[in-house]
Scaffold this motif. Structure first.
Motif, short mmCIF file in Angstrom:
data_model
loop_
_atom_site.label_atom_id
_atom_site.label_comp_id
_atom_site.label_asym_id
_atom_site.label_seq_id
_atom_site.Cartn_x
_atom_site.Cartn_y
_atom_site.Cartn_z
N ILE A 136 68.10 42.34 60.49
CA ILE A 136 67.94 43.21 59.22
C ILE A 136 67.00 42.40 58.28
O ILE A 136 66.83 41.20 58.32
N TRP A 137 66.55 43.11 57.15
CA TRP A 137 65.67 42.59 56.35
C TRP A 137 65.87 42.78 54.80
O TRP A 137 66.66 43.99 54.70
N ARG A 138 64.95 42.06 54.01
CA ARG A 138 65.20 42.46 52.51
C ARG A 138 64.04 41.89 51.81
O ARG A 138 63.35 40.84 52.17
N PRO A 139 63.81 42.53 50.72
CA PRO A 139 62.59 41.79 50.02
C PRO A 139 63.23 40.64 49.29
O PRO A 139 64.24 40.25 49.00
N ALA A 140 62.28 39.57 49.12
CA ALA A 140 62.67 38.34 48.47
C ALA A 140 61.46 37.99 47.35
O ALA A 140 60.29 38.82 47.41
N VAL A 141 61.45 36.94 46.81
CA VAL A 141 60.40 36.68 45.68
C VAL A 141 59.09 36.38 46.13
O VAL A 141 58.14 36.92 45.75
N GLU A 142 59.25 35.74 47.39
CA GLU A 142 57.85 35.37 47.90
C GLU A 142 57.62 36.49 49.15
O GLU A 142 56.72 35.95 50.22
N GLY A 143 58.15 37.26 49.26
CA GLY A 143 57.94 38.49 50.52
C GLY A 143 59.34 38.67 51.22
O GLY A 143 60.36 38.18 50.89
N ALA A 144 59.14 39.58 52.12
CA ALA A 144 60.37 39.99 52.89
C ALA A 144 60.73 38.95 53.69
O ALA A 144 59.95 38.17 54.44
N VAL A 145 62.19 38.87 53.86
CA VAL A 145 62.63 38.20 54.88
C VAL A 145 63.51 38.87 55.73
O VAL A 145 63.95 39.88 55.44
N PHE A 146 64.14 37.90 56.86
CA PHE A 146 64.69 38.91 57.86
C PHE A 146 65.88 37.61 58.53
O PHE A 146 65.47 36.43 58.59
N ALA A 147 66.88 38.17 59.33
CA ALA A 147 67.72 37.48 59.88
C ALA A 147 68.07 38.34 60.98
O ALA A 147 68.04 39.37 60.94
N PHE A 148 68.59 37.80 62.19
CA PHE A 148 69.02 38.66 63.15
C PHE A 148 70.44 38.31 63.47
O PHE A 148 71.18 37.39 63.27
N LEU A 149 71.24 39.19 64.25
CA LEU A 149 72.48 39.28 64.49
C LEU A 149 73.04 38.47 65.81
O LEU A 149 72.05 38.39 66.44
N THR A 150 73.93 37.97 65.82
CA THR A 150 74.61 37.11 66.95
C THR A 150 75.85 37.97 67.50
O THR A 150 76.31 38.81 66.60
N CYS A 151 76.23 37.69 68.71
CA CYS A 151 77.30 38.23 69.16
C CYS A 151 78.02 37.07 70.05
O CYS A 151 77.56 36.12 70.31
N ASP A 152 79.10 37.33 70.87
CA ASP A 152 79.75 36.66 71.94
C ASP A 152 78.80 36.30 72.95
O ASP A 152 77.99 37.34 73.23
N PRO A 153 78.53 35.33 73.57
CA PRO A 153 77.65 34.57 74.66
C PRO A 153 78.36 35.42 76.03
O PRO A 153 79.25 35.53 76.16
N ASN A 154 77.22 35.78 76.83
CA ASN A 154 77.34 36.25 78.06
C ASN A 154 77.68 35.11 79.13
O ASN A 154 77.35 33.88 78.61
N SER A 155 77.72 35.21 80.15
CA SER A 155 78.08 34.04 81.21
C SER A 155 76.96 33.33 81.57
O SER A 155 77.21 32.21 82.25
N VAL A 156 75.56 33.62 81.19
CA VAL A 156 74.57 32.97 81.24
C VAL A 156 74.34 31.95 79.96
O VAL A 156 74.10 30.88 80.21
N VAL A 157 74.62 32.31 79.00
CA VAL A 157 74.31 31.64 77.65
C VAL A 157 75.68 30.75 77.43
O VAL A 157 75.35 29.62 77.15
N ALA A 158 76.90 31.18 77.78
CA ALA A 158 78.05 30.65 77.42
C ALA A 158 78.10 29.20 77.81
O ALA A 158 78.56 28.17 77.14
N PRO A 159 77.82 28.69 79.22
CA PRO A 159 77.97 27.46 79.54
C PRO A 159 77.33 26.45 78.79
O PRO A 159 77.46 25.06 78.65
N ILE A 160 76.06 26.97 78.18
CA ILE A 160 75.13 25.98 77.41
C ILE A 160 75.44 26.27 75.87
O ILE A 160 75.31 25.17 75.12
N HIS A 161 75.76 27.38 75.39
CA HIS A 161 75.94 27.82 73.65
C HIS A 161 77.26 28.45 73.98
O HIS A 161 77.01 29.78 73.87
N PRO A 162 78.51 28.17 73.83
CA PRO A 162 79.49 29.08 73.94
C PRO A 162 79.97 29.70 72.47
O PRO A 162 80.90 30.52 72.66
N LYS A 163 79.25 29.20 71.46
CA LYS A 163 79.70 29.79 70.21
C LYS A 163 79.21 31.17 70.16
O LYS A 163 79.80 32.31 69.80
#
Length: 200
Positions: A136-163
């Motif tokens: 998602i994105w929005r305008p800001a004072v110094e230009g457009a900014v964005f962030a991306f969504l996260t979700c539950d990890p799959n079985s490849v990511v979970a052993p390394i980053h379970p959050k």
């Protein structure tokens, strides 16, 4: 190799991005983009709709937020969206005009280990040289900014980053994301589509 924040990579030039996402509109030159490893508060490529067509746009990674501090309010940057019900995100998520795709060639997460010396792992999707985070994105004072969504990890990511892990869209779902759909898209990419490298 330690960093202050997990990062992601976009190692393809904008011509490859334009071909991958069906962009025909003019786009900014490469000079606006830093090295392929991308950090918060730095410029990065995104893809969004403008006047009915997809465009490549340069935005800054990190959603500004003012928080209280011992010496008064201070501004921080939120890089990912986890709680989709939060008032902070609800408005942007409800508007297709504030949806974007974040092109990625690989992303990293820290694994468990000794504090100050955590191993860093890189993940990719071998069948897709360029894949997309839901953003998602929005305008800001110094230009457009964005962030991306996260979700539950799959079985490849979970052993390394379970959050959590980034919300990686199937290519056929990218248009649905940009057009405002949400609920059934918030799920981890199937583990069999991903690989992880040796720790750095």
């Amino acid at each position: 190799m330690n960093r202050n924040h997990p990062t992601y990579r976009m190692s393809e030039a904008q011509a490859a991005l334009a071909a991958r996402y069906g962009v025909t509109a003019e786009y900014p030159p490469d000079l606006t983009i830093p090295l392929p490893e991308l950090f918060p508060k730095r410029a990065a490529w995104t893809v969004r709709y403008a006047v009915g067509e997809r465009i490549l746009d340069v935005m800054t990674w990190g959603w500004p937020r003012t928080v209280p501090g011992a010496r008064g309010p201070r501004e921080t940057q939120v890089t990912n969206v986890r709680n989709l019900e939060s008032p902070m995100w609800r408005n942007a998520l409800s508007k297709p005009t504030q949806r974007c795709l974040v092109p990625v060639t690989s992303f990293s997460e820290y694994g468990p280990g000794e504090k100050g010396n955590l191993p860093l792992y890189w993940f990719d999707v071998p069948s897709r040289p360029i894949f997309s985070f839901a953003g998602i994105w929005r305008p800001a004072v110094e230009g457009a900014v964005f962030a991306f969504l996260t979700c539950d990890p799959n079985s490849v990511v979970a052993p390394i980053h379970p959050k959590a892990m980034p919300l990686i869209l199937h290519e056929e779902d990218e248009a649905r994301w940009l057009n405002g759909e949400l609920n059934d898209l918030v799920a981890p990419l199937p583990a069999q589509l991903m690989t992880v490298g040796a720790p750095e």
